[in-house]
Scaffold this motif. Structure first.
Motif, mmCIF file in Angstrom:
data_model
loop_
_atom_site.group_PDB
_atom_site.id
_atom_site.type_symbol
_atom_site.label_atom_id
_atom_site.label_comp_id
_atom_site.label_asym_id
_atom_site.label_seq_id
_atom_site.Cartn_x
_atom_site.Cartn_y
_atom_site.Cartn_z
ATOM 1 N N GLU A 87 -1.592 -1.486 -3.999
ATOM 2 C CA GLU A 87 -2.660 -0.491 -3.911
ATOM 3 C C GLU A 87 -2.029 0.891 -3.827
ATOM 4 O O GLU A 87 -1.220 1.153 -2.934
ATOM 5 N N ILE A 88 -2.391 1.756 -4.738
ATOM 6 C CA ILE A 88 -1.905 3.132 -4.713
ATOM 7 C C ILE A 88 -3.025 3.997 -4.147
ATOM 8 O O ILE A 88 -4.145 4.003 -4.660
ATOM 9 N N VAL A 89 -2.706 4.709 -3.051
ATOM 10 C CA VAL A 89 -3.709 5.499 -2.333
ATOM 11 C C VAL A 89 -3.315 6.971 -2.348
ATOM 12 O O VAL A 89 -2.207 7.334 -2.749
ATOM 13 N N ALA A 90 -4.225 7.823 -1.887
ATOM 14 C CA ALA A 90 -4.036 9.264 -1.990
ATOM 15 C C ALA A 90 -2.948 9.817 -1.067
ATOM 16 O O ALA A 90 -2.201 10.714 -1.462
ATOM 17 N N ASP A 91 -2.859 9.327 0.165
ATOM 18 C CA ASP A 91 -1.897 9.920 1.102
ATOM 19 C C ASP A 91 -1.494 8.937 2.194
ATOM 20 O O ASP A 91 -1.970 7.802 2.237
ATOM 21 N N MET A 92 -0.614 9.403 3.087
ATOM 22 C CA MET A 92 -0.083 8.558 4.157
ATOM 23 C C MET A 92 -1.160 8.113 5.141
ATOM 24 O O MET A 92 -1.110 7.009 5.664
ATOM 25 N N HIS A 93 -2.121 8.987 5.413
ATOM 26 C CA HIS A 93 -3.188 8.637 6.357
ATOM 27 C C HIS A 93 -4.002 7.457 5.831
ATOM 28 O O HIS A 93 -4.302 6.515 6.569
ATOM 29 N N ILE A 94 -4.332 7.512 4.550
ATOM 30 C CA ILE A 94 -5.088 6.417 3.947
ATOM 31 C C ILE A 94 -4.229 5.160 3.894
ATOM 32 O O ILE A 94 -4.717 4.049 4.137
ATOM 33 N N VAL A 153 0.872 -1.174 0.000
ATOM 34 C CA VAL A 153 0.000 0.000 0.000
ATOM 35 C C VAL A 153 0.909 1.224 0.000
ATOM 36 O O VAL A 153 1.693 1.420 0.927
ATOM 37 N N ILE A 154 0.812 2.026 -1.045
ATOM 38 C CA ILE A 154 1.735 3.149 -1.196
ATOM 39 C C ILE A 154 0.985 4.400 -1.660
ATOM 40 O O ILE A 154 0.113 4.320 -2.523
ATOM 41 N N PRO A 155 1.303 5.561 -1.084
ATOM 42 C CA PRO A 155 0.673 6.799 -1.542
ATOM 43 C C PRO A 155 1.206 7.221 -2.912
ATOM 44 O O PRO A 155 2.371 6.967 -3.236
ATOM 45 N N GLU A 156 0.367 7.896 -3.671
ATOM 46 C CA GLU A 156 0.758 8.373 -5.004
ATOM 47 C C GLU A 156 2.074 9.140 -4.957
ATOM 48 O O GLU A 156 2.942 8.953 -5.803
ATOM 49 N N ARG A 157 2.212 10.002 -3.959
ATOM 50 C CA ARG A 157 3.395 10.853 -3.844
ATOM 51 C C ARG A 157 4.690 10.042 -3.714
ATOM 52 O O ARG A 157 5.754 10.509 -4.090
ATOM 53 N N LEU A 158 4.591 8.836 -3.162
ATOM 54 C CA LEU A 158 5.786 8.030 -2.943
ATOM 55 C C LEU A 158 6.009 6.956 -4.000
ATOM 56 O O LEU A 158 6.980 6.213 -3.922
ATOM 57 N N VAL A 159 5.140 6.885 -4.979
ATOM 58 C CA VAL A 159 5.294 5.850 -6.007
ATOM 59 C C VAL A 159 6.659 5.976 -6.674
ATOM 60 O O VAL A 159 7.396 5.003 -6.812
ATOM 61 N N LYS A 160 7.036 7.183 -7.044
ATOM 62 C CA LYS A 160 8.347 7.387 -7.672
ATOM 63 C C LYS A 160 9.456 7.484 -6.631
ATOM 64 O O LYS A 160 10.521 6.920 -6.809
ATOM 65 N N ALA A 161 9.212 8.186 -5.545
ATOM 66 C CA ALA A 161 10.253 8.389 -4.531
ATOM 67 C C ALA A 161 10.698 7.065 -3.914
ATOM 68 O O ALA A 161 11.887 6.867 -3.664
ATOM 69 N N GLU A 162 9.770 6.172 -3.615
ATOM 70 C CA GLU A 162 10.113 4.889 -3.022
ATOM 71 C C GLU A 162 10.219 3.796 -4.082
ATOM 72 O O GLU A 162 10.471 2.652 -3.768
#
Length: 191
Positions: A83-90, A64-73
């Motif tokens: 699962e790509i989710v909107a943010d860290m909380h989700i 489970v990874i946030p969109e923002r971290l898809v490239k960074a991580e």
């Protein structure tokens, strides 16, 4: 048996190669025992190491990874389910929803934040799932000293501190998770 094991861990390898060895050992045991890894979805650092170890031993991996971290991580696209989710909380909420138990491996501020949030959730009564520290290469020993200090100073009840599972052996750790019986978790329930 607690089937879905959520593992919080670093997106870096740390300075000691032993951390990778420990991650591989835990991943191997998760897979060989027929469990599923739930984790942060990255393919770098210890995150990638444990995911690859589970896969190499025939296990299933849910990331489970946030969109923002898809490239960074560098999202791990070779796992069973990503699962790509909107943010860290989700992300954290979804991982908690999927998990039957939680293990924190060595990691940085994200790992610390995740394990303490989930452990606090148990204290307040949001869940009754086991929370564990995988004490790879004695990584969590200084934290244990601090937590015991917080107990001595009256900020953590000793009975709650004792709900935290700690081991440096993956087989023992998973067995303790399976043997976990929720206790001391009703302090916040109004009667």
């Amino acid at each position: 048996m607690k089937k879905n094991i959520c593992v919080f861990c670093g997106a870096s390898y740390g300075n000691n190669p032993q951390y990778q060895f420990y991650a591989e050992q835990l991943g191997e045991q998760i897979a060989k025992q027929g469990r599923t890894l739930v984790y942060g979805g990255g393919n770098k650092g210890l995150m990638g190491t444990i995911a690859n170890a589970v896969l190499a031993n025939g296990g299933e991996v849910i990331g489970v990874i946030p969109e923002r971290l898809v490239k960074a991580e560098t999202a791990h696209h070779g796992i069973t389910s990503l699962e790509i989710v909107a943010d860290m909380h989700i992300r954290k909420a979804r991982m908690a929803e999927l998990a039957d138990a939680f293990i924190a491996m060595p990691g940085g501020t994200g790992t610390l934040e995740e394990v303490f949030e989930i452990w606090t959730g148990a204290q307040i009564g949001y869940h009754e799932k086991p929370v564990a520290l995988y004490n790879a290469f004695d990584f969590w020993a200084p934290m244990q000293v601090f937590l015991k200090h917080a107990v001595t100073e009256g900020f953590i009840r000793e009975s709650f501190y004792n709900t935290l599972i700690v081991s440096d052996d993956p087989t023992t750790l998973l067995q303790q998770i399976d043997n976990y019986i929720p206790k001391d978790l009703d302090r916040w329930i109004k009667k």
